[in-house]
Design an enzyme around this catalytic site. Structure first.
Site: not given
Ligand code: IFM
Length: 451
Positions: A356, A164
């Site tokens: 994710e 990210e």
């Molecule tokens: O916890 C975070 C992760 O580190 C990066 N993506 C989003 C998740 C939830 O906010």
């Protein structure tokens, strides 16, 4: 009935700073988050990752739980300052050894390691040398990548370079909500983003050289545009524009991040929007950035419904009163896991992995000693059904890695949000698999036929 391909990577995901703890253990150097957490008011109640889930000590127990869950893939990140305490120079053998043993234990448990090289724990000493603003940052990262790849590359088949970048650049360097907490001018923010892309490309070259036959991906965080009327071509186009186009002084449009990697150039729309502030990329840098990748990892939690206005622009639908939301204040709209993968597949033609997706709640241990989290089950189920739909329509989906395996340190929200399939009692470090853990185990076992 939901269907996923044979070999679909059912898994879970975590990140080093959020779970490992041992912030000064075994020679780890400080990172920007160690510093940021000590800034008054920066993080909820001054929480920090010093101990977190103590995974650095309890990793064997955690791998045993993953085995019980039945996952086939585990996405974790390597801590750059654990491997290189100063970010460059002397290698911390104990740090490398930790990941070496973790990879062996995972393989032994039948779990494929999916390794992210950088998930936000930037070495503090390199931040003091300018961080991502320093043009040398790309080489620092590539050198670190080489050390990790030489050590783990014989066993790791899936690598991700940066997690990210739009978050650690926009939140870390533009708004100051995340570490290191800077508020730079937008031309500087763009320059830093450019250096991260060069870094990712150089690291990709290094991984290919030292991890034969591996697949390398990048991982953006996306909140895709969702067409209000999926039958309307104008709404579908407006939704894709919402996903990819740049807005002034904002790096949340995905075209900026992925077009240069896949197409070898920044999108005209973004260059026009940013004007003089855009970095002047050299040919050599663009060659590095456009090193081919094998997949795009999507971190997807929510989406934004839009329709086309009279000029074809994306007009946001108003938020319905009482809209379902997670503890992050993010709207629950499962269509994001259909439209996100579909839009990326149509634009880039690269296989997709959901790296994710999950729900933040306020779970606790009930009187019966269990953790009941029906909303996480419903959230995951409805999102997986949408993903299955995209896959059935031809989007190539490699896997789904639920965020997160354990409750953990949720950045500026500290421990005040719980994303895990496994509850963590931070006072004792006791792990309690939640109801969603058992539901997900069954989902994996039947390859999604219970969805
Ligand atoms: O916890 C975070 C992760 O580190 C990066 N993506 C989003 C998740 C939830 O906010």
């Amino acid at each position: 009935m939901a269907q996923f391909a044979d070999g679909f990577a059912w898994g879970v995901a975590t990140a080093a700073y959020q779970i490992e703890g041992a912030a000064t253990g075994d020679g780890r150097g400080p990172c920007v988050w160690d510093m940021f957490c000590r800034k008054p008011g920066a993080v909820y109640h001054g929480h920090n990752g010093d101990i977190a889930c103590d995974h650095y000590r309890l990793w064997r127990e955690d791998v045993a739980l993953m085995r019980e869950l039945g996952v086939r893939a585990y996405r974790f990140s390597v801590s750059w300052p654990r491997v290189l305490p100063e970010g460059v120079g002397t290698v911390n053998e104990a740090g490398l050894e930790f990941y070496d043993r973790l990879v062996d234990a995972l393989l032994e448990a039948g779990i494929q390691p999916w390794v992210t090289l950088f998930h936000w724990d930037f070495p503090l000493s390199l931040y003091h040398r300018g961080g991502w603003l320093n043009p040398d940052s790309a080489s620092w990262f590539a050198d670190y990548a080489e050390i990790v790849a030489r050590r783990l590359g014989d066993r790791v088949r899936h690598w991700m370079t940066l997690n990210e970048p739009q978050c650690f650049i926009s939140l870390g360097l533009q708004s100051g909500h995340h570490a290191p907490g800077d508020r730079l001018r937008f031309d500087e923010v763009l320059l830093a983003s450019h250096h991260t892309l060069v870094a990712s490309g150089k690291a990709t070259q290094v991984l290919r050289a030292h991890s034969p036959g591996c697949r390398v991906g990048v991982v953006p965080a996306i909140g895709p545009g969702i067409p209000k009327d999926p039958q309307s071509a104008a709404d579908r186009e407006a939704a894709a524009r919402r996903t990819f186009d740049a807005a002034p002084d904002s790096l949340w449009g995905m075209g900026w991040w992925i077009d240069p990697i896949v197409f070898g150039r920044y999108p005209d729309q973004a260059l026009e929007t940013f004007g003089e502030k855009a970095p002047k990329a050299t040919d050599e840098q663009m060659r590095a950035i456009s090193e081919p990748i094998d997949f795009i990892g999507l971190n997807v939690y929510t989406g934004w419904e839009v329709s086309a206005d009279e000029e074809g622009r994306a007009a946001a639908s108003p938020e319905p009163q009482g809209a379902p939301k997670t503890m992050m204040d993010w709207i629950v709209d499962d269509r994001c896991l259909y439209w996100g993968p579909r839009q990326f597949w149509e634009r880039y033609g690269k296989p997709i992995a959901i790296t994710e997706n999950g729900l933040a709640g306020m779970d606790w241990v009930a009187l019966d000693g269990k953790v009941h989290d029906p909303q996480r089950i419903d959230y995951t189920r409805r999102h997986l059904r949408q993903l299955a739909q995209a896959a059935q329509e031809g989007v190539q989906v490699l896997g789904y890695l639920h965020w997160s395996f354990l409750d953990n340190f949720e950045w500026a929200f500290g421990y005040n949000r719980r994303f895990g399939l496994v509850y963590v009692d931070y006072a004792t470090q006791r792990r309690v698999p939640k109801d969603s853990f058992h539901w997900y185990a069954e989902t994996i076992r039947c390859n999604g036929s219970n969805l």
